[in-house]
Design an enzyme around this catalytic site. Structure first.
Site, mmCIF file in Angstrom:
data_model
loop_
_atom_site.group_PDB
_atom_site.id
_atom_site.type_symbol
_atom_site.label_atom_id
_atom_site.label_comp_id
_atom_site.label_asym_id
_atom_site.label_seq_id
_atom_site.Cartn_x
_atom_site.Cartn_y
_atom_site.Cartn_z
ATOM 1 N N GLY A 76 54.357 -9.378 -75.842
ATOM 2 C CA GLY A 76 54.064 -9.693 -74.463
ATOM 3 C C GLY A 76 54.801 -8.475 -73.583
ATOM 4 C CB ALA A 77 55.185 -4.839 -74.253
ATOM 5 N NE ARG A 115 56.305 -13.622 -64.114
ATOM 6 C CZ ARG A 115 54.828 -13.945 -64.067
ATOM 7 N NH1 ARG A 115 54.323 -13.388 -63.069
ATOM 8 N NH2 ARG A 115 54.250 -14.937 -64.746
ATOM 9 C CG MET A 116 61.077 -12.773 -69.056
ATOM 10 S SD MET A 116 62.577 -12.404 -68.544
ATOM 11 C CE MET A 116 63.219 -11.674 -69.988
ATOM 12 N N GLY A 155 62.131 -16.876 -76.402
ATOM 13 C CA GLY A 155 62.320 -17.492 -74.927
ATOM 14 C C GLY A 155 61.391 -18.010 -74.434
ATOM 15 C CB THR A 186 59.871 -22.368 -71.619
ATOM 16 O OG1 THR A 186 58.812 -21.901 -70.567
ATOM 17 C CG2 THR A 186 61.053 -21.652 -71.584
ATOM 18 C CG HIS A 200 61.274 -21.277 -62.132
ATOM 19 N ND1 HIS A 200 61.610 -22.630 -62.632
ATOM 20 C CD2 HIS A 200 61.530 -20.403 -63.038
ATOM 21 C CE1 HIS A 200 62.711 -22.256 -63.431
ATOM 22 N NE2 HIS A 200 62.587 -21.018 -63.703
ATOM 23 C CG HIS A 201 57.579 -17.006 -60.822
ATOM 24 N ND1 HIS A 201 56.530 -17.206 -61.515
ATOM 25 C CD2 HIS A 201 58.785 -16.963 -61.838
ATOM 26 C CE1 HIS A 201 56.824 -17.036 -62.740
ATOM 27 N NE2 HIS A 201 58.190 -16.979 -63.131
ATOM 28 C CE LYS A 236 59.111 -22.366 -65.564
ATOM 29 N NZ LYS A 236 58.838 -21.461 -66.942
ATOM 30 C CB THR A 265 66.286 -23.791 -67.332
ATOM 31 O OG1 THR A 265 65.887 -22.435 -67.869
ATOM 32 C CG2 THR A 265 67.955 -23.625 -67.058
HETATM 33 P P1 NAD Z 1 54.162 -13.391 -68.333
HETATM 34 O O1 NAD Z 1 52.869 -14.058 -68.059
HETATM 35 O O2 NAD Z 1 54.300 -12.469 -66.862
HETATM 36 O O3 NAD Z 1 54.248 -12.590 -69.733
HETATM 37 C C1 NAD Z 1 53.745 -13.142 -70.627
HETATM 38 C C2 NAD Z 1 53.018 -11.878 -71.620
HETATM 39 O O4 NAD Z 1 52.685 -12.213 -72.982
HETATM 40 C C3 NAD Z 1 51.731 -11.429 -71.079
HETATM 41 O O5 NAD Z 1 51.632 -9.987 -70.908
HETATM 42 C C4 NAD Z 1 50.626 -11.811 -71.825
HETATM 43 O O6 NAD Z 1 49.563 -10.872 -72.078
HETATM 44 C C5 NAD Z 1 51.397 -11.810 -73.204
HETATM 45 N N1 NAD Z 1 50.962 -12.363 -74.336
HETATM 46 C C6 NAD Z 1 50.319 -13.665 -74.428
HETATM 47 N N2 NAD Z 1 49.935 -14.264 -75.827
HETATM 48 C C7 NAD Z 1 50.182 -12.839 -76.342
HETATM 49 C C8 NAD Z 1 49.767 -12.630 -77.829
HETATM 50 N N3 NAD Z 1 49.016 -13.490 -78.669
HETATM 51 N N4 NAD Z 1 50.145 -11.314 -78.163
HETATM 52 C C9 NAD Z 1 50.860 -10.499 -77.510
HETATM 53 N N5 NAD Z 1 51.379 -10.773 -76.071
HETATM 54 C C10 NAD Z 1 50.714 -11.752 -75.663
HETATM 55 O O7 NAD Z 1 55.482 -14.464 -68.341
HETATM 56 P P2 NAD Z 1 56.953 -14.392 -68.097
HETATM 57 O O8 NAD Z 1 57.304 -14.870 -66.649
HETATM 58 O O9 NAD Z 1 57.374 -13.032 -68.664
HETATM 59 O O10 NAD Z 1 57.335 -15.574 -69.151
HETATM 60 C C11 NAD Z 1 57.091 -15.734 -70.528
HETATM 61 C C12 NAD Z 1 57.468 -16.933 -71.134
HETATM 62 O O11 NAD Z 1 59.032 -16.690 -71.204
HETATM 63 C C13 NAD Z 1 57.543 -18.084 -70.467
HETATM 64 O O12 NAD Z 1 57.259 -18.818 -71.397
HETATM 65 C C14 NAD Z 1 58.332 -18.392 -69.537
HETATM 66 O O13 NAD Z 1 58.956 -19.708 -69.137
HETATM 67 C C15 NAD Z 1 59.636 -17.801 -70.524
HETATM 68 N N6 NAD Z 1 61.077 -17.612 -69.990
HETATM 69 C C16 NAD Z 1 62.097 -17.815 -70.637
HETATM 70 C C17 NAD Z 1 63.347 -17.351 -70.123
HETATM 71 C C18 NAD Z 1 64.561 -17.784 -71.069
HETATM 72 O O14 NAD Z 1 65.650 -17.246 -70.812
HETATM 73 N N7 NAD Z 1 64.378 -18.712 -72.152
HETATM 74 C C19 NAD Z 1 63.410 -16.603 -69.159
HETATM 75 C C20 NAD Z 1 62.405 -16.444 -68.367
HETATM 76 C C21 NAD Z 1 61.159 -16.627 -68.942
#
Ligand code: NAD
Length: 273
Positions: free
Chosen positions: A12-13, A16-17, A102, A104, A160-161, A164, A171
């Site tokens: 998921g490079a 956002r995360m 991470g 959710t 959250h934003h 989401k 959390t």
């Molecule tokens: P995001 O939508 O910005 O990023 C997710 C990325 O994953 C996207 O770029 C998407 O293309 C990629 N992706 C999806 N399926 C894929 C696959 N099969 N192979 C490779 N890449 C794939 O979302 P985000 O805001 O970065 O959040 C991602 C997740 O992390 C959410 O579930 C969010 O709730 C969770 N999160 C958890 C924490 C924590 O501390 N546990 C903190 C922040 C966000």
């Protein structure tokens, strides 16, 4: 002689995360970016991971073959989607590398599949990877134990934003689980996830959730414990996604020499009781 840097794969490079993880790996000692993966068809496949994350070229090109990326790596940092995470759990177990999750919003079945991977792999999963929120969970459990359910009502409020996709947040559910542990009850049978219309009076002993969405808010959480004439509020405010990224990277380093198993951030942070 000091150990070689741990080789980490970010899946998921371009998310956002994902971008925050790439920047944080570059800023932390003891770790290096080994590979970066996006979903097939993503416009970011073939691009330099560092450039996408705003770092400038790193020479790590985003690919769409997770198993190839995992084979020579040591840990995968996974903040993607539930279906993707279930798939990565199997591949990480096959490649015998640490899987830090991470993501959710997983269903009970998806959660079971990820846990099952922990029989062969080192999996660390948490709805929130920050030290502050994990401490808040410990405090919530203590408060819920000290303030009995006959007289004190627990409500969990989160914002959250607007992008989401799951609710309540991972959390909020982590805090709900902590409150339920403190009360000695099962969250699934005592939670009120939303309210609308003529709901009747609040059932005693339940744990309520309220969800707000909007703007660019990274994560606001409050646990309100309301009694007659007083309210105890425990809260956490996330100002920067790097708190989750640092937690996830610390989890990978912690799990590097652990036995296969399914761990949480409480284990990583030494907060498990
Ligand atoms: P995001 O939508 O910005 O990023 C997710 C990325 O994953 C996207 O770029 C998407 O293309 C990629 N992706 C999806 N399926 C894929 C696959 N099969 N192979 C490779 N890449 C794939 O979302 P985000 O805001 O970065 O959040 C991602 C997740 O992390 C959410 O579930 C969010 O709730 C969770 N999160 C958890 C924490 C924590 O501390 N546990 C903190 C922040 C966000």
């Amino acid at each position: 002689m000091s150990e070689a840097p741990m080789k980490l794969v970010v899946v998921g490079a371009a998310g956002r995360m994902g971008q925050t993880l790439i920047r944080t790996i570059a800023a932390m000692d003891g770790v290096m970016l080994h590979a970066a993966v996006e979903r097939s068809g993503s416009p970011f496949v073939g691009k330099d991971a560092g450039e996408i994350a705003g770092l400038g070229p790193t020479g790590v090109i985003i690919g769409d073959d997770p198993l190839a990326a995992f084979l020579h790596g040591e840990g995968v940092l996974d903040f993607t989607s539930p279906a993707a995470t279930v798939n990565f759990a199997g591949l990480a177990a096959q490649a015998r590398i640490v899987h830090v999750v991470g993501t959710t919003g997983c269903s009970v079945e998806e959660e079971e599949k990820i846990k099952a991977a922990g029989r062969h792999a080192r999996v660390v999963k948490s709805g929130n990877m920050s030290l502050g929120v994990n401490l808040l969970g410990v405090l919530t459990e203590q408060a819920a134990r000290a303030l009995p359910g006959n007289d004190w009502d627990i409500e969990i409020l989160e914002m959250h934003h607007k992008h989401k996709v799951d609710a309540p947040s991972g959390t909020a559910l982590l805090l709900g689980e902590a409150a339920a542990r403190g009360r000695g009850i099962d969250l699934a049978n005592h939670s009120v996830r939303s309210r609308d219309g003529h709901t009747g009076a609040r059932p005693k002993g339940t744990i309520g959730f309220a969800t707000l969405r909007g703007g660019s808010v990274i994560g606001e959480h409050s646990v309100l414990i309301a009694g007659e004439g007083e309210i105890v509020t425990l809260s956490h405010s996330a100002g920067d996604r790097s708190i989750f990224a640092r937690g996830a990277i610390s989890a990978a380093l912690w799990a590097r020499d652990k036995k296969p198993g399914f761990y949480s951030m409480l284990d990583v942070l030494g907060l498990s009781q």
